[in-house]
Scaffold this active site. Sequence first.
Site, PDB file in Angstrom:
ATOM      1  N   ARG A 114       5.391  17.033 -33.419  1.00  0.00           N
ATOM      2  CA  ARG A 114       6.339  18.135 -33.152  1.00  0.00           C
ATOM      3  C   ARG A 114       6.337  19.129 -34.315  1.00  0.00           C
ATOM      4  O   ARG A 114       6.383  20.338 -34.108  1.00  0.00           O
ATOM      5  CB  ARG A 114       7.766  17.599 -32.925  1.00  0.00           C
ATOM      6  CG  ARG A 114       7.916  16.607 -31.812  1.00  0.00           C
ATOM      7  CD  ARG A 114       7.657  17.159 -30.421  1.00  0.00           C
ATOM      8  NE  ARG A 114       6.296  17.386 -30.025  1.00  0.00           N
ATOM      9  CZ  ARG A 114       5.438  16.445 -29.556  1.00  0.00           C
ATOM     10  NH1 ARG A 114       5.804  15.197 -29.467  1.00  0.00           N
ATOM     11  NH2 ARG A 114       4.205  16.767 -29.183  1.00  0.00           N
TER      12      ARG A 114
ATOM     13  N   ARG B 250       0.901  15.343 -15.200  1.00  0.00           N
ATOM     14  CA  ARG B 250       1.685  16.187 -16.109  1.00  0.00           C
ATOM     15  C   ARG B 250       0.673  16.991 -16.935  1.00  0.00           C
ATOM     16  O   ARG B 250      -0.085  16.421 -17.723  1.00  0.00           O
ATOM     17  CB  ARG B 250       2.535  15.343 -17.048  1.00  0.00           C
ATOM     18  CG  ARG B 250       3.156  16.192 -18.164  1.00  0.00           C
ATOM     19  CD  ARG B 250       3.490  15.366 -19.391  1.00  0.00           C
ATOM     20  NE  ARG B 250       4.543  14.431 -19.106  1.00  0.00           N
ATOM     21  CZ  ARG B 250       4.729  13.308 -19.794  1.00  0.00           C
ATOM     22  NH1 ARG B 250       3.928  12.993 -20.792  1.00  0.00           N
ATOM     23  NH2 ARG B 250       5.717  12.488 -19.488  1.00  0.00           N
TER      24      ARG B 250
ATOM     25  N   ASP C  24       1.535   8.673 -20.990  1.00  0.00           N
ATOM     26  CA  ASP C  24       1.273   9.771 -21.924  1.00  0.00           C
ATOM     27  C   ASP C  24      -0.220   9.777 -22.237  1.00  0.00           C
ATOM     28  O   ASP C  24      -0.868   8.728 -22.239  1.00  0.00           O
ATOM     29  CB  ASP C  24       2.038   9.548 -23.234  1.00  0.00           C
ATOM     30  CG  ASP C  24       3.526   9.834 -23.097  1.00  0.00           C
ATOM     31  OD1 ASP C  24       3.931  10.513 -22.139  1.00  0.00           O
ATOM     32  OD2 ASP C  24       4.286   9.363 -23.961  1.00  0.00           O
TER      33      ASP C  24
END
Length: 307
Positions: free
Chosen positions: A286, A181, A130
Amino acid sequence: MLRWMLLRAAGDERLARWAAASPTVRPVVDRYIAGDTLGAGLKAARGLADAGMAVTLDHVGEYITDASQADEAAQVYREVLSQVAAEDLPAGISVKPTQLGLLLERDRCEKLVADLAQRAADAAVHVTLDMEDHPVTEATVALVEQAHAAGATNVGCAIQAALHRTPDDVRRLTRLGASIRLCKGAYAEPVHVAWQRRVEVDRAYLEAARHLLREADYPRFATHDHRLVAAIKREAAHLGRPRDSYEFQMLFGVRADMQRALVADGYRLCVYVPFGTEWFPYFTRRLAERPANLAFFLRALTSGDQR
Ligand SMILES: Cc1cc2nc3c(=O)[nH]c(=O)nc-3n(C[C@H](O)[C@H](O)[C@H](O)COP(=O)(O)OP(=O)(O)OC[C@H]3O[C@@H](n4cnc5c(N)ncnc54)[C@H](O)[C@@H]3O)c2cc1C
């Protein structure tokens, strides 16, 4: 402004304790986090696999403060890998370098990445590092380079469209053959390193996506932005890329409707499945991505739901 405040709150221990005990917050946490245990993560992975989706499993945690926590985190990932192999799940793993002690003991972090990469390769599993905030970007890209130099070609990383350095990183990693990604970027970054306006980030995302579609073997497009998804599909079709030569990635609990629709249309979809107890920083990111979530969080904070 509110988004920035929330992102700044991600590292606040006191708020984390409050959120963990808050009955108002828990249902929203459950939307984004598969559960506290590896068992819960695997259960979610099985359900998604039955629906034709791949997953990447994330044992939540970051910016550890004691180097021994790195070994504990790595041990959980070893268990993930053996379960994934035993059940033959279509699953990868997503790992935060600061959870493996990148900023505490770099050597140990490098060894743990190498060990996980080897075990993952043995299980035919892809490892994505990540991408965290910009002070660790260079070190994260370097970890991928080291892994490849040691033969671990199953290691790639996330790259954030928001960062000014991203076009260089995309070229650098694509030349190496590392799988990227591509995401927009979830952190509050200063103006000298990152685009600040949505329209600038979206434009940068699309430019990087076009480069990846032309040059990369298997790009991974992490976004729920339907305009970007549509543009990537169009560009891929224009270039004659088969649908199985790239994938979309989305987060557990976000736009499940779009996830199902992509699979029904024959696109590859990988869902990022977080599990574990150290969910507060992930959760606040989020919340920060969606204005309605911000309002919810502030209401909970001011409603007397505080212990
Ligand atoms: C698989 C995956 C891996 C990621 N890995 C990283 C990483 O390593 N590093 C990093 O910095 N960032 C990462 N991100 C987060 C990413 O950078 C963005 O912050 C996030 O995906 C929101 O951007 P978006 O592209 O979905 O577009 P947006 O324009 O933010 O969202 C588009 C639409 O998606 C929906 N949506 C988006 N987010 C939410 C949410 N939280 N709750 C409810 N609805 C939502 C809304 O309907 C919104 O209108 C990852 C994202 C995904 C999908």
